[in-house]
Design an enzyme around this catalytic site. Structure first.
Site, PDB file in Angstrom:
ATOM      1  N   THR A   7       0.921   3.970  -2.938  1.00 36.95           N
ATOM      2  CA  THR A   7       0.564   5.509  -2.686  1.00 36.95           C
ATOM      3  C   THR A   7       1.892   6.364  -3.093  1.00 36.95           C
ATOM      4  O   THR A   7       1.247   7.583  -3.363  1.00 36.95           O
ATOM      5  CB  THR A   7       0.308   5.782  -1.041  1.00 36.95           C
ATOM      6  OG1 THR A   7       1.277   5.568  -0.272  1.00 36.95           O
ATOM      7  CG2 THR A   7      -1.125   4.711  -0.866  1.00 36.95           C
ATOM      8  N   LYS A   8       2.879   5.995  -2.722  1.00 33.65           N
ATOM      9  CA  LYS A   8       3.970   6.858  -2.991  1.00 33.65           C
ATOM     10  C   LYS A   8       4.497   6.950  -4.659  1.00 33.65           C
ATOM     11  O   LYS A   8       5.050   7.968  -5.002  1.00 33.65           O
ATOM     12  CB  LYS A   8       5.373   6.617  -2.200  1.00 33.65           C
ATOM     13  CG  LYS A   8       5.304   6.680  -0.893  1.00 33.65           C
ATOM     14  CD  LYS A   8       4.727   8.166  -0.459  1.00 33.65           C
ATOM     15  CE  LYS A   8       4.762   8.400   1.220  1.00 33.65           C
ATOM     16  NZ  LYS A   8       4.566   9.771   1.398  1.00 33.65           N
TER      17      LYS A   8
ATOM     18  N   ALA B 252       0.734  -1.308   0.097  1.00 31.28           N
ATOM     19  CA  ALA B 252       0.020   0.158   0.072  1.00 31.28           C
ATOM     20  C   ALA B 252       0.894   1.195   0.046  1.00 31.28           C
ATOM     21  O   ALA B 252       0.533   2.281  -0.851  1.00 31.28           O
ATOM     22  CB  ALA B 252      -1.005   0.018   1.286  1.00 31.28           C
ATOM     23  N   TYR B 253       1.815   1.068   0.688  1.00 33.62           N
ATOM     24  CA  TYR B 253       2.760   2.511   0.920  1.00 33.62           C
ATOM     25  C   TYR B 253       3.476   2.638  -0.475  1.00 33.62           C
ATOM     26  O   TYR B 253       3.614   3.638  -0.976  1.00 33.62           O
ATOM     27  CB  TYR B 253       3.801   2.257   1.974  1.00 33.62           C
ATOM     28  CG  TYR B 253       4.665   3.486   2.267  1.00 33.62           C
ATOM     29  CD1 TYR B 253       4.263   4.309   3.059  1.00 33.62           C
ATOM     30  CD2 TYR B 253       5.868   3.584   1.595  1.00 33.62           C
ATOM     31  CE1 TYR B 253       5.140   5.398   3.454  1.00 33.62           C
ATOM     32  CE2 TYR B 253       6.804   4.602   1.965  1.00 33.62           C
ATOM     33  CZ  TYR B 253       6.223   5.421   2.925  1.00 33.62           C
ATOM     34  OH  TYR B 253       6.986   6.715   3.277  1.00 33.62           O
ATOM     35  N   THR B 254       3.848   1.484  -1.053  1.00 32.90           N
ATOM     36  CA  THR B 254       4.549   1.678  -2.419  1.00 32.90           C
ATOM     37  C   THR B 254       3.585   2.049  -3.353  1.00 32.90           C
ATOM     38  O   THR B 254       3.824   3.118  -4.224  1.00 32.90           O
ATOM     39  CB  THR B 254       5.008   0.514  -2.992  1.00 32.90           C
ATOM     40  OG1 THR B 254       6.129   0.016  -2.020  1.00 32.90           O
ATOM     41  CG2 THR B 254       5.713   0.383  -4.243  1.00 32.90           C
TER      42      THR B 254
END
Length: 252
Positions: free
Chosen positions: A160-161, A156-158
């Site tokens: 979003t970034k 999820a972080y990947t």
């Protein structure tokens, strides 16, 4: 080159996630360059402590930037700053570590909401007001190593970034001809609450350190100069860019 190009005197800035970590260091840099800065976080104690430490040009503001009412958020920010916003830095963020095949749906939704949807909605509202009044602006998003490459267990972080870098390019394309520059900063590994799980794992710590050409991790204060550059007239012809501050990681 005149040092005045880097001055932020008379400008009003908002730093989300400004109560601690990277956001706090960026807020300090903007204030040192002359800006009046609203540090924003859900946690009142964090922003109050940051404002006490950083000085009279820093205003504490306890708000949830992932809320649905972007117009209300911006109204509160403008009231705290005493006028229209010139600079916004989107430093608020959350993380969740879990293998992709096990990644919890509620965790995915939370990371996307805080890291991608919230900064877009906030910039959208600030941008509307700047465009309507023909006010120049600088919007600075915080990306990541994962804006450009992949790291296990942070799907999820990947996402979003990577999405943040897409927003930087898109908003810049739409707005830069009308006076609003949009850029990003891509930090490498800095020790903050968000990365503590990695730093406390000795094997991962050594593996990451060996990957960094400069041979060390970053200090949060080392992001301040990049933020001041992007917020100031020194970067007047810079837009649509993600400037990596990573000790050389993505270049090696």
């Amino acid at each position: 080159m005149s040092i005045e190009l880097f001055s932020l005197a008379g400008r009003r800035a908002v730093v989300t996630g400004g109560g601690r970590g990277l956001g706090k260091a960026i807020a300090a840099g903007l204030a040192d360059a002359g800006a009046t800065v609203a540090v924003v976080s859900r946690t009142s104690a964090d922003v109050e402590a940051a404002a006490d430490e950083l000085g009279e040009r820093v205003v504490p503001l306890a708000l949830d930037v992932a809320g649905d009412d972007a117009a209300g958020l911006v109204d509160a920010m403008e009231a705290a700053l005493g006028g229209a916003i010139d600079v916004v830095v989107h430093a608020a963020g959350v993380q969740h570590r879990q293998p992709a095949e096990e990644f919890a749906a509620d965790a995915w939704d939370r990371v996307v909401r805080v890291n991608l949807t919230a900064p877009f909605r906030l910039s959208q509202e600030i941008g509307r007001r700047q465009l309507a009044t023909e006010r120049a602006g600088s919007h600075i998003f915080i990306g990541s190593l994962t804006s450009l490459l992949s790291i296990p267990d942070v799907a999820a972080y990947t996402a979003t970034k990577s999405g943040v870098f897409g927003l930087i390019r898109t908003l810049s394309t739409e707005w830069s001809g009308r006076g609003i520059r949009v850029n990003g900063i891509g930090p490498g590994y800095f020790r903050t609450a968000l990365t503590e799980a990695v730093f406390s794992d000795e094997e991962r710590y050594r593996k990451m350190l060996d990957r960094i050409p400069m041979g060390r991790f970053g200090n949060p204060q080392e992001l301040a100069g990049t933020a001041v550059f992007l917020a100031s007239d020194a970067s007047s012809y810079t837009t649509g860019q993600l400037l990596m501050v990573d000790g050389g990681w993505t270049a090696s």
